[in-house]
Structures are given as C-alpha cells and as structure tokens.
Design a protein around this motif. Structure first.
Motif, mmCIF file in Angstrom:
data_model
loop_
_atom_site.group_PDB
_atom_site.id
_atom_site.type_symbol
_atom_site.label_atom_id
_atom_site.label_comp_id
_atom_site.label_asym_id
_atom_site.label_seq_id
_atom_site.Cartn_x
_atom_site.Cartn_y
_atom_site.Cartn_z
ATOM 1 N N VAL A 1 0.869 -1.177 0.000
ATOM 2 C CA VAL A 1 0.000 0.000 0.000
ATOM 3 C C VAL A 1 0.905 1.225 0.000
ATOM 4 O O VAL A 1 1.848 1.311 0.804
ATOM 5 N N SER A 2 0.629 2.179 -0.879
ATOM 6 C CA SER A 2 1.467 3.372 -0.985
ATOM 7 C C SER A 2 0.804 4.592 -0.355
ATOM 8 O O SER A 2 -0.420 4.730 -0.372
ATOM 9 N N TRP A 3 1.655 5.442 0.198
ATOM 10 C CA TRP A 3 1.252 6.765 0.695
ATOM 11 C C TRP A 3 2.062 7.804 -0.047
ATOM 12 O O TRP A 3 3.248 7.585 -0.335
ATOM 13 N N VAL B 1 -3.531 7.637 -0.548
ATOM 14 C CA VAL B 1 -3.058 6.262 -0.397
ATOM 15 C C VAL B 1 -3.527 5.468 -1.613
ATOM 16 O O VAL B 1 -4.451 5.875 -2.317
ATOM 17 N N PHE B 2 -2.863 4.300 -1.830
ATOM 18 C CA PHE B 2 -3.181 3.520 -3.021
ATOM 19 C C PHE B 2 -2.776 2.072 -2.815
ATOM 20 O O PHE B 2 -1.714 1.783 -2.251
ATOM 21 N N ARG C 1 2.318 -0.762 -8.860
ATOM 22 C CA ARG C 1 2.050 0.614 -9.233
ATOM 23 C C ARG C 1 3.231 1.450 -9.718
ATOM 24 O O ARG C 1 3.119 2.191 -10.705
ATOM 25 N N PRO C 2 4.407 1.444 -9.059
ATOM 26 C CA PRO C 2 5.467 2.387 -9.435
ATOM 27 C C PRO C 2 5.935 2.222 -10.879
ATOM 28 O O PRO C 2 5.855 1.146 -11.462
ATOM 29 N N GLY C 3 6.450 3.337 -11.470
ATOM 30 C CA GLY C 3 7.059 3.216 -12.783
ATOM 31 C C GLY C 3 6.704 4.268 -13.808
ATOM 32 O O GLY C 3 6.696 3.981 -15.010
ATOM 33 N N HIS C 4 6.434 5.520 -13.368
ATOM 34 C CA HIS C 4 6.152 6.571 -14.350
ATOM 35 C C HIS C 4 7.390 6.814 -15.208
ATOM 36 O O HIS C 4 8.520 6.824 -14.718
ATOM 37 N N GLU C 5 7.158 7.047 -16.489
ATOM 38 C CA GLU C 5 8.254 7.028 -17.458
ATOM 39 C C GLU C 5 9.297 8.121 -17.275
ATOM 40 O O GLU C 5 10.451 7.968 -17.679
ATOM 41 N N THR C 6 8.945 9.268 -16.673
ATOM 42 C CA THR C 6 9.906 10.364 -16.548
ATOM 43 C C THR C 6 10.721 10.299 -15.269
ATOM 44 O O THR C 6 11.475 11.230 -14.960
#
Length: 235
Positions: free
Chosen positions: A166-168, A174-175, A192-197
């Motif tokens: 679970v992310s904060w 939260v997610f 969830r993590p891994g946005h391209e920029t």
C-alpha cells in the motif's frame, strides 16, 4: 524461466527525458535486471508485427511483463484476446504502473480500473503490508521512491486476492500499489510504481519486487480441469 517484457516504446521515441533515463527503453531496463537474475528474457513492443506477441512467442512465455500508457487503444483486440487466453491457460502476468488502463488488465479485471493521478514530484512511501508473501521477499517494512507520479484511491479494481503493498504520497493520498489476482490457471500481479519520466526501474527495491513477482507468477504445473458434461467417477 522464459519471460517476455512488453512495452509500447513510444515515450522513449518522443520524450528526450524518458530516452535519457531509459536509453534501451523501459523494456530494455526491465529485461536487463531480469536477465541478470538468471532468466531467459525477450522483449516485444507495440510497433512490431502482432505487437511482438505472436502465438509462438506467447506459447514460449511463462511470465509476461506489461508496461503501457499512451497507446492502450492501439493494441489490437485479437492480440488482447490471445494474451488473455494464455493467462487463463497458466501464463503469469505482471502489469506495471499505467498498465492498469491497458485493454488486457481491464478485460481480466472486468472493471474500469480508473483512479486519481497527479504529476508533481510526490514522494511515494511503499508499505509492505504482507511481509510473509513471496513477492515481499527482501523488502523491509517500507521503502521510499523520492519522486513519482501519484496514484490515489479509489482504484476501481475487484477486491484483490492478496494485497502486498500500500502506498502513501506526500499529498496525503493512499493507493493499493501491489495486488494479486488469479484468473483461470494464471496468476496476475499489479505493481504501481514506474512513471516514465522518473528512474523508478533503476531502484533496487523496485527491481527486487519485480524479480520476486515473476517467480511467484510462474505456473507450478497446476492441474488442468475438464469442463462441460461429465460422466460419473463412481459406478
């Protein structure tokens, strides 16, 4: 293990920032650390014939890793169905970051898979809420990603079979950032993590989670059941 890493490979061609962070593409970065872990890894991208996901490729794939974002709609429906059938047959599927909106994930979940989002350099604190789970092996109580895109609840997915992370975020959201599902004989993990920029896939903890996830998702020779009209076992 035979792993295929699939990526649109579009941001890398149009965004200099992304190209500088992932000079071999996001798929190349992921394939790199999975290869170092001892796996046989191939890559496939959107603009290849059949998106690189031919029947031969999928039949030889034990776990498929999926990253997509800006071109979900360009993925052909027949290829989506082909991937789905392989998952139901037992192929593992790891869906990363914005792959939550991919046709394959939405089809397997049966929901809209929508969420809140924001690009503002939030810090993400990823809490390990199932420390005994195989996907959490080697991960401490939590780890932090200095800068990431925010995803916030409500995340429109079915209740996960297991919730691992679970992310904060520094904005207060939260997610459910690490969730497992079973469909047919196949196992699915959304991470969830891994946005391209951002250089997220260069971070050791993120790599460890993905390495753990492919091991978990590999089919362990589960039995094939028969369906339909059936004759009695007992006389």
């Amino acid at each position: 293990m035979n792993i295929t890493v699939w990526n649109e490979n579009r941001h890398e061609k149009t965004n200099e920032t992304v190209a500088s962070i992932y000079p071999k593409g996001i798929h190349g970065a992921i394939a790199g650390f999975l290869t170092e872990a001892g796996h046989d890894v191939t890559t496939a991208t959107l603009d290849e014939p059949e998106h690189g996901l031919t029947e031969e490729v999928l039949n030889n794939t034990e776990v498929l890793v999926w990253w997509g974002h800006m071109a979900h709609g360009e993925v052909q429906d027949d290829i989506v169905e082909r991937v789905k059938q392989r998952v139901l047959e037992g192929m593992g599927l790891i869906v990363l970051h914005s792959g939550h909106f991919s046709k394959i994930f939405k089809s397997l979940m049966g929901t809209g898979c929508d969420l809140k989002w924001r690009e503002s350099d939030d810090t993400e604190r990823v809490w390990n809420v199932d420390p005994s789970h195989p996907i959490a092996k080697g991960i401490g109580e939590y780890f932090e990603i200095e800068k990431e895109e925010m995803y916030g609840e409500h995340f429109d997915i079915p209740a996960p079979d297991e919730l691992v992370f679970v992310s904060w975020f520094t904005g207060g959201e939260v997610f459910r950032s690490g969730a497992t599902f079973k469909r047919g004989r196949g196992k699915i993990f959304y991470f969830r993590p891994g946005h391209e920029t951002y250089p997220t896939y260069h971070q050791a903890e993120v790599q460890q989670v993905i390495k753990n996830a492919v091991e978990w998702a590999k089919n362990q020779d589960t039995p094939k059941h028969t369906y339909g009209n059936y004759q009695p076992i007992e006389k």
